[in-house]
Design an enzyme around this catalytic site. Structure first.
Site, PDB file in Angstrom:
ATOM      1  N   HIS A   1       0.824  -1.216   0.000  1.00  0.00           N
ATOM      2  CA  HIS A   1       0.000   0.000   0.000  1.00  0.00           C
ATOM      3  C   HIS A   1       0.859   1.268   0.000  1.00  0.00           C
ATOM      4  CE1 HIS A   1      -3.066   2.936   0.857  1.00  0.00           C
ATOM      5  NE2 HIS A   1      -2.519   3.209   2.036  1.00  0.00           N
TER       6      HIS A   1
ATOM      7  N   HIS B   1       3.684   7.036   5.597  1.00  0.00           N
ATOM      8  CA  HIS B   1       2.464   7.707   6.040  1.00  0.00           C
ATOM      9  C   HIS B   1       1.613   6.885   6.988  1.00  0.00           C
ATOM     10  CE1 HIS B   1       0.431   5.434   2.772  1.00  0.00           C
ATOM     11  NE2 HIS B   1      -0.673   5.662   3.457  1.00  0.00           N
TER      12      HIS B   1
ATOM     13  N   GLU C   1       0.604   5.515  12.465  1.00  0.00           N
ATOM     14  CA  GLU C   1      -0.783   5.131  12.727  1.00  0.00           C
ATOM     15  C   GLU C   1      -0.925   3.642  13.013  1.00  0.00           C
ATOM     16  OE1 GLU C   1      -4.818   4.946  10.037  1.00  0.00           O
ATOM     17  OE2 GLU C   1      -3.511   6.688   9.825  1.00  0.00           O
ATOM     18  N   ASP C   2      -0.176   2.785  12.312  1.00  0.00           N
ATOM     19  CA  ASP C   2      -0.417   1.339  12.365  1.00  0.00           C
ATOM     20  C   ASP C   2       0.724   0.517  12.949  1.00  0.00           C
ATOM     21  OD1 ASP C   2      -2.904   1.707  11.179  1.00  0.00           O
ATOM     22  OD2 ASP C   2      -2.086   1.556   9.155  1.00  0.00           O
TER      23      ASP C   2
ATOM     24  N   ASP D   1      -3.360   8.293  -1.231  1.00  0.00           N
ATOM     25  CA  ASP D   1      -3.736   7.209  -0.324  1.00  0.00           C
ATOM     26  C   ASP D   1      -5.171   6.754  -0.591  1.00  0.00           C
ATOM     27  OD1 ASP D   1      -3.535   5.609   2.267  1.00  0.00           O
ATOM     28  OD2 ASP D   1      -5.136   7.009   2.798  1.00  0.00           O
TER      29      ASP D   1
END
Length: 704
Positions: A87, A111, A115-116, A176
């Site tokens: 991704h 990016h 967050e993950d 994205d």
């Protein structure tokens, strides 16, 4: 639905650039680190695309970003079963093909790490510098556990604020979302529809406003396929059934090439197929489609002047459709777009649309703000920047101001009103409504400068765009030099001057909400009315009925005539006072009426062969005069005017206030002054009353 099935725009991909096999890239990403002197195999496509736009770019920082992203996402998989690293790779490839600079690509690779994964912003900052850290933070979602149902709108608010400082934040978000939409087929239908609606209402308008047409058109097609499957299937079949439609445009393109070649104009002429949504809209507009309706001709030249030379040749050698001509070079769109649009008819009557632009304009038309590179680089790059940043990295101009061509008026307005929308639901609904305005008009301020407003904006919107909360005291406006009510709808190119009340306690009338089109104006008005509920019942102008006022003082006719026994009366139509040049006429009853010489009644008297009477002013200083005051309606206006008159030492003999018309009120005062020399000062004092825009002496035909 497969990823391929959700990519209706694939038919328009450039030939020679096959679709990237993300599964193969995913397998390559899992093979382990590459040698120290080259990029990992999975980054090869990104490097090639990046070097095509930036041949001298330093790829070392990309290699480090990829290795961190691959290591942190290792073991994570997408719902499609692909390794998660595919991704960020795909997002970075999208931006690289658009020509994004190295800093943007570095941030796009990272990016999702904060967050993950366990990577923190501090780690990103330490390794790649403040600039990359800011971009990664800007696109990092807020946690639902902290914000609940407000997480999505608050995340977008956070991104928009970050975009206000660095537009590359939104570039990464758009890329994205594009890759997520391409692979949305693995989601449940209801989740597909929810994501598609947010994409339609928020992301696509943002892509349009940032000028990133390459992303916008594919997003439109993907949303079209999900939200309107029947229309999409019909359009897809229509395109398939007209597979040879391009032949008609190809024939016209050959004629165009020949004409330009004979004229000595170096130009590249291309046939550009329309995307699905464009074909669908053309069908709705024109009914049955012809072969030339499935595409457009694109003419690319070197210089701006060549664009107009091409236009002249086309309009000379073909039959132009004048109604289709638009000049976005002389007047660029608010999203940086520049091009000449025209349409010409071929020998068989088929009409072909033609776009004429330079190669530079074409790059900006496709990639928008992405094509501008780093908008914060000074004209003379000092070569300094944050640690680990791109050689093209941020530099400040000498005056300390950023040279930012990507902060258009709409973005500034959006950032201003979002601060007042404290409620998430209000922000979300207002954002969608604001982005639905897909165009902009430019109005000029009388004192200099311009305002960008959406179509349909009124003087109310202009007031809040220019003055913010100070616009609460707006009394009216002049549009193109003429007085106009606040409800006046502005047109592109109008000049507007806003007239403000000096009383800072004054506020907007509730009916202003009926005229407000911009979120900033509506939020500000609603907030003021909520904070001042006692004003809801006040009239917009006071008083609303004629209001006579009288005085017991007798008038004085301070004029002398050489007629024994004559009674002198000052004409009410022009109310002469010393030292006006005057003349008189005898009327019934032995009365001499005195007029100012420029009064229109004098011309009528002379036309009737009436003999004028010599009049001179006496020695008495008192005089009587009738004044008209033109004003915008507001509470306490009559009280303020009468106070100004009394302060100037004048006595009110009679007064009349007409009912408001289009928020304007006319006052008529008959006044007695102790000295005629005080008249100019009295008129100035009346003009200084907030809301009064003109005071004049009576000048009208005399009544019988």
């Amino acid at each position: 639905m497969s990823a391929e099935a959700t990519t209706p725009g694939a038919h328009s991909r450039r030939r020679g650039l096959p679709r990237i096999d993300l599964r193969r890239l995913g397998r390559a990403a899992l093979l382990g680190p590459a040698s120290r002197d080259r990029l990992p195999d999975a980054m090869g496509h990104v490097a090639d695309a990046h070097r095509a736009h930036h041949p001298d770019a330093d790829l070392a920082v990309l290699r480090r970003a990829y290795l961190l992203a691959e290591a942190s996402h290792r073991g994570q998989f997408r719902k499609s079963g692909e390794p998660y690293i595919t991704h960020p790779l795909a997002v970075t490839l999208i931006l690289a093909e658009l020509g994004a600079e190295t800093t943007t690509l570095t941030a796009s690779l990272l990016h999702d790490t904060v967050e993950d994964t366990d990577v923190t912003l501090d780690q990103v900052r330490a390794e790649f510098g403040d600039e990359v850290c800011y971009l990664v933070d800007g696109v990092t979602k807020l946690e639902k556990v902290d914000y609940g149902a407000a997480a999505e709108p608050e995340t977008f608010r956070k991104m928009l604020v970050a975009t206000g400082n660095d537009v590359r934040v939104m570039s990464i978000k758009l890329a994205d979302r594009l890759h997520n939409m391409r692979t949305l087929g693995v989601m449940r239908p209801e989740k597909q529809a929810r994501i598609a609606k947010v994409t339609r209402d928020v992301l696509i308008p943002l892509a349009e406003r940032l000028g990133v047409q390459a992303l916008k058109t594919e997003l439109e097609d993907l949303v079209f396929a999900i939200l309107h499957p029947d229309e999409y299937a019909h359009t897809r079949a229509l395109i398939a059934d007209n597979a040879t439609a391009g032949d008609a445009l190809a024939a016209i393109s050959e004629d165009v090439r020949r004409v330009l070649r004979e004229a000595g104009i170096a130009a590249e002429v291309l046939v550009r197929p329309r995307h699905f949504v464009s074909v669908h809209r053309s069908g709705l507009k024109r009914g049955e489609l012809r072969g030339t309706d499935f595409g457009r001709l694109l003419v690319l030249v070197a210089e701006d002047a060549d664009c107009y030379a091409v236009l002249g040749e086309l309009h000379t050698c073909f039959t132009p459709v004048i109604s289709e001509f638009k000049d976005f070079i002389a007047a660029p769109k608010f999203n940086l777009y520049q091009s000449l649009h025209t349409a010409v008819a071929g020998p068989d009557g088929a009409v072909a649309e033609v776009l004429i632009r330079t190669h530079r304009m074409h790059k900006v038309a496709e990639a928008g703000v992405v094509a501008l590179g780093n908008p914060y680089t000074a004209a003379a790059d000092s070569g300094t920047g944050p640690a680990g940043a791109d050689p093209q990295a941020t530099a400040e101009p000498a005056d300390g101001e950023r040279a930012d061509p990507t902060r258009p008026g709409w973005l500034s307005r959006l950032l201003e009103w979002q601060q007042a929308a404290t409620d998430s639901d209000t922000f979300w609904a207002t954002l969608r409504a604001d982005l639905a305005q897909d165009a902009e008009i430019t109005v000029f301020r009388a004192e200099g400068g311009m305002l960008g407003l959406p179509p349909g904006a009124t003087c109310v919107d202009a007031a809040y765009a220019q003055h913010g909360d100070a616009a609460h005291g707006c009394l009216g406006a002049r549009v193109n030099g003429r007085l106009a009510p606040l409800s006046t709808v502005l047109r592109d190119g109008d000049t507007v001057q806003l007239l403000l009340d000096r009383d800072t306690a004054s506020g907007p009338a509730p009916e202003w909400l009926d005229h407000a089109r911009t979120p900033a104006a509506r939020i500000a008005i609603t907030g003021w009315l909520a904070a001042h509920p006692e004003t809801e019942g006040l009239p917009a102008a006071a008083p609303r009925t004629p209001h006579p006022v009288s005085s017991d003082r007798r008038g004085v006719a301070n004029a002398v005539v050489d007629l024994p026994g004559a009674t002198v009366r000052l004409a009410g139509c022009c109310t002469p006072v010393p030292p006006d040049a005057v003349t008189g006429f005898s009327v019934r009853g032995g009365v001499v009426t005195v007029h100012r010489r420029e009064c229109r009644a004098v011309e009528r008297m002379r036309a009737l062969d009436r003999t004028p009477v010599e009049v001179r002013w006496g020695d008495a200083p008192e005089c009587r005069v009738t004044l008209y005051a033109e004003s915008f309606g507001r509470p306490r206006l009559l009280a303020d005017l009468t106070e100004a008159i009394a302060t100037a030492g004048a006595a009110i003999v009679a007064a009349n206030v007409e009912p408001p018309s289009e928020q304007r009120v006319r006052h008529t005062y008959t006044l007695e002054l102790p000295d005629a020399a005080g008249l100019p000062g009295l008129m100035r004092a009346m003009r200084d009353v907030p809301g009064v825009y003109d005071v004049s002496r009576a000048q009208q035909p005399a009544t019988a």
